[in-house]
Design an enzyme around this catalytic site. Structure first.
Site, PDB file in Angstrom:
ATOM      1  N   TYR A 145      -0.435  -4.283   9.624  1.00 16.43           N
ATOM      2  CA  TYR A 145       0.919  -4.779   9.339  1.00 16.43           C
ATOM      3  C   TYR A 145       1.954  -4.031  10.182  1.00 16.43           C
ATOM      4  CZ  TYR A 145       4.911  -6.341   6.506  1.00 16.43           C
ATOM      5  OH  TYR A 145       6.095  -6.894   6.073  1.00 16.43           O
ATOM      6  N   ASP A 146       1.868  -2.701  10.132  1.00 16.56           N
ATOM      7  CA  ASP A 146       2.890  -1.883  10.813  1.00 16.56           C
ATOM      8  C   ASP A 146       2.871  -2.132  12.320  1.00 16.56           C
ATOM      9  OD1 ASP A 146       2.689  -0.950   8.238  1.00 16.56           O
ATOM     10  OD2 ASP A 146       2.603   1.176   8.761  1.00 16.56           O
ATOM     11  N   GLY A 148       1.370  -4.614  13.903  1.00 12.98           N
ATOM     12  CA  GLY A 148       1.626  -6.031  14.182  1.00 12.98           C
ATOM     13  C   GLY A 148       3.124  -6.288  14.262  1.00 12.98           C
ATOM     14  N   ARG A 186       2.817  -5.826  -5.468  1.00  9.58           N
ATOM     15  CA  ARG A 186       3.846  -4.828  -5.187  1.00  9.58           C
ATOM     16  C   ARG A 186       4.364  -4.213  -6.482  1.00  9.58           C
ATOM     17  NH1 ARG A 186       6.648  -7.218   0.086  1.00  9.58           N
ATOM     18  NH2 ARG A 186       5.919  -9.110  -0.911  1.00  9.58           N
ATOM     19  N   VAL A 187       5.048  -3.092  -6.309  1.00 11.85           N
ATOM     20  CA  VAL A 187       5.307  -2.273  -7.486  1.00 11.85           C
ATOM     21  C   VAL A 187       6.181  -2.980  -8.531  1.00 11.85           C
ATOM     22  CG1 VAL A 187       7.275  -0.960  -6.485  1.00 11.85           C
ATOM     23  CG2 VAL A 187       5.839   0.058  -8.260  1.00 11.85           C
ATOM     24  N   SER A 189       6.747  -6.251  -9.089  1.00 12.38           N
ATOM     25  CA  SER A 189       6.056  -7.360  -9.760  1.00 12.38           C
ATOM     26  C   SER A 189       4.943  -6.808 -10.661  1.00 12.38           C
ATOM     27  CB  SER A 189       5.532  -8.375  -8.745  1.00 12.38           C
ATOM     28  OG  SER A 189       4.876  -7.750  -7.680  1.00 12.38           O
ATOM     29  N   GLY A 207       3.685   9.332  -8.788  1.00 15.00           N
ATOM     30  CA  GLY A 207       4.855   8.508  -9.132  1.00 15.00           C
ATOM     31  C   GLY A 207       6.155   9.105  -8.617  1.00 15.00           C
ATOM     32  N   GLN A 277       8.559   8.841   1.079  1.00 16.95           N
ATOM     33  CA  GLN A 277       9.983   8.565   0.821  1.00 16.95           C
ATOM     34  C   GLN A 277      10.419   7.408   1.694  1.00 16.95           C
ATOM     35  OE1 GLN A 277      11.891  12.204   2.304  1.00 16.95           O
ATOM     36  NE2 GLN A 277      12.916  12.301   0.335  1.00 16.95           N
ATOM     37  N   ARG A 278      11.292   6.575   1.189  1.00 17.01           N
ATOM     38  CA  ARG A 278      11.854   5.522   2.047  1.00 17.01           C
ATOM     39  C   ARG A 278      13.248   5.160   1.563  1.00 17.01           C
ATOM     40  NH1 ARG A 278       8.345   0.606   2.101  1.00 17.01           N
ATOM     41  NH2 ARG A 278       7.044   1.657   3.631  1.00 17.01           N
TER      42      ARG A 278
HETATM   43  N1  UDP Z   1       2.925   1.421  -6.582  1.00 17.04           N
HETATM   44  C1  UDP Z   1       2.625   1.883  -7.856  1.00 17.04           C
HETATM   45  N2  UDP Z   1       2.004   1.024  -8.722  1.00 17.04           N
HETATM   46  C2  UDP Z   1       1.702  -0.258  -8.407  1.00 17.04           C
HETATM   47  C3  UDP Z   1       2.032  -0.733  -7.116  1.00 17.04           C
HETATM   48  C4  UDP Z   1       2.644   0.141  -6.225  1.00 17.04           C
HETATM   49  O1  UDP Z   1       2.903   3.043  -8.193  1.00 17.04           O
HETATM   50  O2  UDP Z   1       1.151  -0.965  -9.262  1.00 17.04           O
HETATM   51  C5  UDP Z   1       3.628   2.331  -5.633  1.00 17.04           C
HETATM   52  C6  UDP Z   1       2.994   2.393  -4.250  1.00 17.04           C
HETATM   53  O3  UDP Z   1       1.991   3.400  -4.202  1.00 17.04           O
HETATM   54  C7  UDP Z   1       4.205   2.751  -3.374  1.00 17.04           C
HETATM   55  C8  UDP Z   1       5.371   2.097  -4.110  1.00 17.04           C
HETATM   56  O4  UDP Z   1       4.911   1.813  -5.423  1.00 17.04           O
HETATM   57  O5  UDP Z   1       4.406   4.128  -3.325  1.00 17.04           O
HETATM   58  C9  UDP Z   1       5.832   0.809  -3.468  1.00 17.04           C
HETATM   59  O6  UDP Z   1       4.702   0.001  -3.268  1.00 17.04           O
HETATM   60  P1  UDP Z   1       4.763  -1.488  -2.803  1.00 17.04           P
HETATM   61  O7  UDP Z   1       3.360  -1.986  -2.675  1.00 17.04           O
HETATM   62  O8  UDP Z   1       5.693  -2.255  -3.669  1.00 17.04           O
HETATM   63  O9  UDP Z   1       5.462  -1.474  -1.355  1.00 17.04           O
HETATM   64  P2  UDP Z   1       5.354  -0.512  -0.085  1.00 17.04           P
HETATM   65  O10 UDP Z   1       6.714   0.057   0.025  1.00 17.04           O
HETATM   66  O11 UDP Z   1       4.333   0.562  -0.305  1.00 17.04           O
HETATM   67  O12 UDP Z   1       5.001  -1.425   1.026  1.00 17.04           O
END
Ligand code: UDP
Length: 313
Positions: A145-146, A148, A186-187, A189, A207, A277-278
């Site tokens: 992904y990155d 690409g 994703r986190v 959802s 976390g 971190q982001r």
């Molecule tokens: N994450 C989590 N539980 C989940 C799904 C994701 O703790 O059920 C964490 C994941 O490890 C990441 C953050 O939430 O650190 C965001 O993940 P996501 O897949 O939403 O997007 P990303 O920014 O990693 O592409």
């Protein structure tokens, strides 16, 4: 009428963008999607409109449309989805960008590339400005992904410099809201669906990793402003996201509170190459587009919870 192609138009961002674009009767919107991760239900409400058309097709195949603007949002975007068939993910980003940039060249159309904060990888600069070149593992599980998306950015700039194609590049940070597939992985959802079903909330790692979450309506407003920006030479890349930064435990707490759930936290293994971190630096978007997000995380979460309640019953 302005003819607009939205590649990935049945996906989360693509469908929200189509919804926004068709509201202007001067736009004719063609959504192209192979429905790999996009969903027909996302565009169902638009199907009966005179200024909307859906075409099932793949950006990897050559395309021919009469268009004035092209938004390229086509690519699986959640880590589990894009890692399922990583070769296909890279091909979608790279071949898709080539096909659609060629189309833009032939039609003299403006092309907007949906890039991503993932181009910054596990960033060593915080918050991330557009000048930062990133810290991406080129051979890891996220690299399909990155890399690409990085290659798609590179193609945009070469089509601009070499062929004069009118390009814009945006880097999208974590976004959430209606039309994100409940099984997307994703986190936000995951947490909301788990809370609504009374299941354990799966926190990956400690976390304590952070993300910055933008409500989809804010993002779409920024995207449309980039596409319609007329400043000569302003092609991006430009960060679009909400600079509010939260760790995953804070997020889980909010989701539990707003759903009134009894769910408990369950700690799971941290996926590989998961950035620590982001947070976007959005100074450029503020300056050039007079744009910044207005929806607070709490309000966006409440709206998103309502959406998921509606679809999971
Ligand atoms: N994450 C989590 N539980 C989940 C799904 C994701 O703790 O059920 C964490 C994941 O490890 C990441 C953050 O939430 O650190 C965001 O993940 P996501 O897949 O939403 O997007 P990303 O920014 O990693 O592409």
């Amino acid at each position: 009428m302005k003819r607009i192609l939205v590649a990935g138009g049945a996906g989360f961002l693509g469908s929200n963008l189509c919804k926004r674009l068709v509201a202007d009767e001067d736009n004719y919107v063609i959504a192209l999607d192979n429905l790999l991760t996009g969903k027909e239900r996302n565009i169902q409400p638009l199907m009966s409109l005179d200024n909307f058309e859906f075409i099932r097709g793949d950006v990897m195949d050559p395309v021919e449309f009469d268009v004035d603007q092209i938004y390229n949002a086509a690519c699986p975007a959640s880590p589990p989805a894009y890692q399922k068939d990583p070769i296909n993910t890279t091909k979608t980003s790279v071949l898709g960008a080539i096909n659609l940039l060629e189309l833009a060249k032939r039609k003299n159309a403006r092309y907007l590339q949906f890039s991503t904060s993932e181009v910054y990888g596990d960033a060593k600069v915080h918050p991330q400005p557009e000048e930062y070149w990133g810290n991406v593992n080129p051979i890891g599980l996220r690299s399909c992904y990155d890399e690409g998306k990085r290659c798609a950015e590179s193609l945009c700039f070469d089509y601009w410099r070499q062929c004069g194609v009118d390009i814009k590049v945006i880097r999208i940070f974590n976004t959430y809201g209606p039309n994100m597939d409940p099984n997307d992985g994703r986190v936000i959802s995951n947490f909301i669906i788990q809370a609504l079903k009374g299941e354990d909330i799966t926190v990956y790692g400690t976390g304590m990793q952070t993300r910055s979450f933008c409500y989809v309506d804010d993002l779409i407003e920024g995207i449309v402003r980039v596409m319609n920006n007329t400043e000569k030479g302003f092609v991006g890349p430009v960060n679009l996201g909400n600079p509010g930064e939260f760790n995953m435990l804070e997020l889980a707490e909010k989701v539990i509170a707003f759903t009134g759930s009894n769910s408990k936290l369950r700690y799971c293994k941290l996926p590989s190459d998961d950035p620590v971190q982001r947070k976007p630096d959005i100074s450029l978007a503020k300056e050039k587009l007079e744009w910044e997000p207005v929806v607070r995380l709490d309000d966006g979460l409440v709206k998103t919870i309502e959406y998921y309640r509606g679809i999971i019953g």
